[in-house]
Design a protein around this motif. Structure first.
Motif, short mmCIF file in Angstrom:
data_model
loop_
_atom_site.label_atom_id
_atom_site.label_comp_id
_atom_site.label_asym_id
_atom_site.label_seq_id
_atom_site.Cartn_x
_atom_site.Cartn_y
_atom_site.Cartn_z
N HIS A 95 10.73 48.22 153.10
CA HIS A 95 11.75 49.25 153.23
C HIS A 95 11.73 50.09 151.95
CE1 HIS A 95 14.36 46.88 150.65
NE2 HIS A 95 14.14 45.84 151.42
N ASP A 103 13.47 50.56 149.39
CA ASP A 103 13.83 50.02 148.07
C ASP A 103 12.76 49.05 147.56
OD1 ASP A 103 16.20 51.34 147.52
OD2 ASP A 103 17.37 49.94 148.72
N ASN A 104 11.73 48.84 148.35
CA ASN A 104 10.66 47.94 147.91
C ASN A 104 9.34 48.69 147.71
OD1 ASN A 104 12.13 45.62 147.69
ND2 ASN A 104 11.66 44.88 149.75
N ASP A 150 8.17 43.01 145.78
CA ASP A 150 8.91 42.13 146.65
C ASP A 150 8.13 41.72 147.90
OD1 ASP A 150 11.24 40.81 147.03
OD2 ASP A 150 12.41 42.52 147.68
MG LIG Z 1 13.72 44.18 147.18
#
Ligand SMILES: [Mg+2]
Ligand SMILES: Nc1ncnc2c1ncn2[C@@H]1O[C@H](COP(=O)(O)OP(=O)(O)O)[C@@H](O)[C@H]1O
Length: 245
Positions: A154, A156-157, A173
């Motif tokens: 997503h 934010d990764n 992540d």
């Molecule tokens: Mg993350």
């Protein structure tokens, strides 16, 4: 036998600039936080090399399981350029509790979520979106070709390390949903198409998107996406062959 006390519900370690972790890493700033932990920019004592320290919330990391999984997977995928490089692990005591750290390279860039927010109208043109998707798919192809999956794709990764003619990306992540299999790989493909769909305006603009975009998003129907794009490699090939009519 006495039962173990549940780990405290830490949501932030509130580390201050200058603090020394494990006698080796000096805290410079806080980079962010997620489900598993909090992430700081640190400087290694002695070499003055900057690193990223992911500090696991104890309740998300029983018996260091989350850490072990993350470190081993980063190590396994060390030859995939899209994956951040694992350096080492360490631990320090915080308010009487041992907390574990994964040290990885510091990736300079901007989170994809932030990058998208500051685009005009908060979205990319379909053409830019295709470039973003291609960078994701061709990067993740390396992961899938090793029989692995990311598990938590997503915005934010994903870090945008360079944006010019195309995108250069790094993935942060990962998440362990169980052993690697076709279903987990398929999930990654769906998640990257979802990132693309949202990046070009989401549902609000979908009806107006060109056919080439709809041929990729397939109305976000999982079965249709799975039929055409079994892995990131399939999607990459499709993008490299497509033409704008
Ligand atoms: Mg993350
Ligand atoms: N190398 C990095 N550079 C900049 N920010 C980072 C970096 N690594 C992590 N972050 C920030 O920390 C957040 C949490 O890190 P992440 O590895 O995704 O952990 P979690 O599993 O807790 O989500 C990210 O969403 C991002 O905001």
């Amino acid at each position: 036998m006495a039962r173990k006390k549940p780990p405290p519900k830490v949501t932030t370690f509130r580390l201050q600039r200058g603090e020394l972790l494990a006698d080796k890493y000096q805290v410079l700033s806080r980079l962010g936080a997620g489900w598993e932990g909090e992430v700081y920019l640190v400087r290694e004592r002695g070499t003055r090399i900057e690193r990223t320290a992911k500090i696991f919330f104890p309740r998300r990391n029983p018996s260091d399981r989350a850490l072990r999984f993350y470190a081993r997977k980063l190590h396994k995928l060390r030859n995939c350029p899209v994956v951040i490089q694992y350096r080492t692990r360490d631990a320090f005591v915080h308010n009487g509790t041992k907390v574990s750290i994964v040290l990885s390279d510091f990736v300079e860039g901007e989170l994809l979520s932030r990058f998208l927010k500051r685009q005009r109208g908060g979205r990319l043109s379909p053409f830019q979106g295709i470039h973003l998707l291609h960078a994701l798919a061709s990067g993740i192809e390396c992961i899938h070709s090793m029989g692995e999956y990311h598990g938590d794709l997503h915005t934010d990764n994903v870090i945008v390390t360079r944006y010019g003619l195309g995108f250069e990306l790094k993935l942060l992540d990962m998440f362990q949903w169980g052993p690697p299999n076709a279903e987990n790989i398929q999930h990654d493909v769906y998640d990257m198409i979802r990132i693309f769909y949202d990046a070009i305006g989401g549902q609000q603009y979908y009806a107006r998107q060109p056919q080439e975009v709809k041929d990729i998003c397939r109305g976000l129907k999982r079965t249709l996406i799975a039929r055409d794009f079994r892995s990131a490699g399939r999607l990459t090939r499709h993008l490299e062959k497509m033409e704008w009519l």
